[in-house]
Write a protein that holds these residues in place. Structure first.
Motif, PDB file in Angstrom:
ATOM      1  N   SER A   1     -93.418  -4.885  12.183  1.00 11.00           N
ATOM      2  CA  SER A   1     -93.400  -6.351  12.117  1.00 11.00           C
ATOM      3  C   SER A   1     -94.721  -6.900  12.634  1.00 11.00           C
ATOM      4  CB  SER A   1     -92.257  -6.919  12.975  1.00 11.00           C
ATOM      5  OG  SER A   1     -91.016  -6.480  12.492  1.00 11.00           O
TER       6      SER A   1
ATOM      7  N   TYR B   1     -86.698  -4.281   4.223  1.00 10.71           N
ATOM      8  CA  TYR B   1     -86.978  -2.850   4.131  1.00 10.71           C
ATOM      9  C   TYR B   1     -88.208  -2.565   4.967  1.00 10.71           C
ATOM     10  CZ  TYR B   1     -83.917  -2.419   0.045  1.00 10.71           C
ATOM     11  OH  TYR B   1     -82.847  -2.419  -0.804  1.00 10.71           O
ATOM     12  N   HIS B   2     -88.114  -2.613   6.279  1.00 10.08           N
ATOM     13  CA  HIS B   2     -89.306  -2.388   7.100  1.00 10.08           C
ATOM     14  C   HIS B   2     -88.949  -1.913   8.495  1.00 10.08           C
ATOM     15  CE1 HIS B   2     -88.995  -6.165   9.513  1.00 10.08           C
ATOM     16  NE2 HIS B   2     -88.277  -6.528   8.469  1.00 10.08           N
ATOM     17  N   SER B   3     -89.928  -1.251   9.108  1.00 14.24           N
ATOM     18  CA  SER B   3     -89.792  -0.825  10.500  1.00 14.24           C
ATOM     19  C   SER B   3     -91.026  -1.234  11.308  1.00 14.24           C
ATOM     20  CB  SER B   3     -89.583   0.692  10.579  1.00 14.24           C
ATOM     21  OG  SER B   3     -90.640   1.361   9.942  1.00 14.24           O
TER      22      SER B   3
ATOM     23  N   HIS C   1     -83.870  -1.182   6.948  1.00 12.78           N
ATOM     24  CA  HIS C   1     -83.962  -0.740   5.562  1.00 12.78           C
ATOM     25  C   HIS C   1     -82.666  -1.055   4.827  1.00 12.78           C
ATOM     26  CE1 HIS C   1     -87.782   1.094   6.394  1.00 12.78           C
ATOM     27  NE2 HIS C   1     -87.244   1.604   7.486  1.00 12.78           N
TER      28      HIS C   1
ATOM     29  N   ARG D   1     -94.012  -1.705  16.054  1.00 11.13           N
ATOM     30  CA  ARG D   1     -92.785  -1.049  15.589  1.00 11.13           C
ATOM     31  C   ARG D   1     -91.617  -1.971  15.893  1.00 11.13           C
ATOM     32  NH1 ARG D   1     -93.098   2.830  12.631  1.00 11.13           N
ATOM     33  NH2 ARG D   1     -94.747   4.335  12.872  1.00 11.13           N
ATOM     34  N   SER D   2     -90.694  -2.023  14.975  1.00 16.32           N
ATOM     35  CA  SER D   2     -89.492  -2.828  15.179  1.00 16.32           C
ATOM     36  C   SER D   2     -88.288  -1.989  14.793  1.00 16.32           C
ATOM     37  CB  SER D   2     -89.566  -4.120  14.352  1.00 16.32           C
ATOM     38  OG  SER D   2     -89.778  -3.836  12.989  1.00 16.32           O
ATOM     39  N   THR D   3     -87.124  -2.485  15.092  1.00 17.05           N
ATOM     40  CA  THR D   3     -85.912  -1.771  14.709  1.00 17.05           C
ATOM     41  C   THR D   3     -85.888  -1.652  13.190  1.00 17.05           C
ATOM     42  OG1 THR D   3     -84.758  -2.702  16.602  1.00 17.05           O
ATOM     43  CG2 THR D   3     -83.396  -1.807  14.816  1.00 17.05           C
ATOM     44  N   PRO D   4     -85.766  -0.443  12.654  1.00 13.31           N
ATOM     45  CA  PRO D   4     -85.757  -0.294  11.205  1.00 13.31           C
ATOM     46  C   PRO D   4     -84.679  -1.162  10.558  1.00 13.31           C
ATOM     47  CG  PRO D   4     -85.977   1.841  12.247  1.00 13.31           C
ATOM     48  CD  PRO D   4     -85.674   0.844  13.338  1.00 13.31           C
TER      49      PRO D   4
END
Length: 177
Positions: free
Chosen positions: A121, A117-119, A93, A88-91
Motif C-alpha cells: 500500500s 488484489y494487493h499486499s 487478494h 507491506r499491508s495485510t494481503p
C-alpha cells in the motif's frame, strides 16, 4: 490516440485491456516501451514497482506530461515516482471493499465497491499527488495529480466486483484533451 498498455506478467492484464479504448497497443514490461504514446496504462503485476522497473518509466512519462493511468502495480509506481512510501499491508487478494471517493476530477464522489488484489500500500503521498479514494481503515485506493492527467487505482477496475470499474476508466479517458 495511441494508447499503450504496459503488461507486467499478471493474469489480470488482459481483463484491464478489455476496458481500454479499441486499438490499444500492449507492450511487455517497461523495457519494451518506446516513446510516442498519447496515453500509457500501467497494469497490475506480481512484484513491486521498483523491481519491475516501473518507477523510472513513470518518471519519464511525468517529465513528458504523458497521461498515465496506473492499475494496482501501476498505481504504486505512480506514487513512488513522486516520492510516496510503499509499505507491506495485510494481503487483500480477491477481497471486496468499500472505497470513499471525494475531491476527484476523474472518479464520481461517493462510496463504491471495489475488488482488491494487493499486499503493498502507498502512504505519505506528497503534493502534487493527492488521495481521492480510501477505505474506512485509511488504506489508499485512488490517487491523482492535482492538475496533470495522472490517476492511480489500487483496486482492479476490471473485476466483476468493481461494478463501476468501466465507468472509472472511461471517465479518465474522457477527461483527456
Amino acid at each position: 490516440m495511441r494508447v499503450v498498455f504496459v503488461e507486467n506478467d499478471d493474469s489480470f492484464s488482459f481483463n484491464v485491456v478489455e476496458l481500454l479504448p479499441a486499438g490499444v497497443e500492449v507492450v511487455r514490461g517497461p523495457r519494451s516501451f518506446t516513446h510516442g504514446a498519447d496515453v500509457v496504462v500501467i497494469g497490475p503485476g506480481p512484484t513491486d514497482p521498483v523491481r519491475a522497473g516501473l518507477v523510472e518509466l513513470v518518471q519519464r512519462l511525468v517529465a513528458s506530461n504523458t497521461p498515465v493511468l496506473g492499475v494496482c502495480l501501476g498505481h504504486q509506481a505512480l506514487a513512488l515516482a513522486f516520492g510516496a512510501t510503499l509499505v507491506r499491508s495485510t494481503p487483500a487478494h480477491g477481497k471486496v471493499a468499500t472505497m470513499q471517493v471525494s475531491g476527484s476530477r476523474f472518479l464520481p464522489a461517493g462510496r463504491h465497491e471495489v475488488m482488491r488484489y494487493h499486499s503493498l500500500s502507498v502512504t505519505n503521498l506528497p503534493p502534487p499527488l493527492q488521495v481521492v479514494g480510501r477505505l474506512d481503515d485509511g488504506t489508499v485506493m485512488a490517487i491523482e495529480h492535482e492538475t496533470a492527467p495522472f490517476l492511480g487505482l489500487q483496486f482492479h477496475p476490471d473485476s466483476y466486483a468493481t461494478p463501476r470499474g468501466r465507468e472509472f476508466v472511461d471517465a479518465f479517458f474522457r477527461s483527456l484533451p
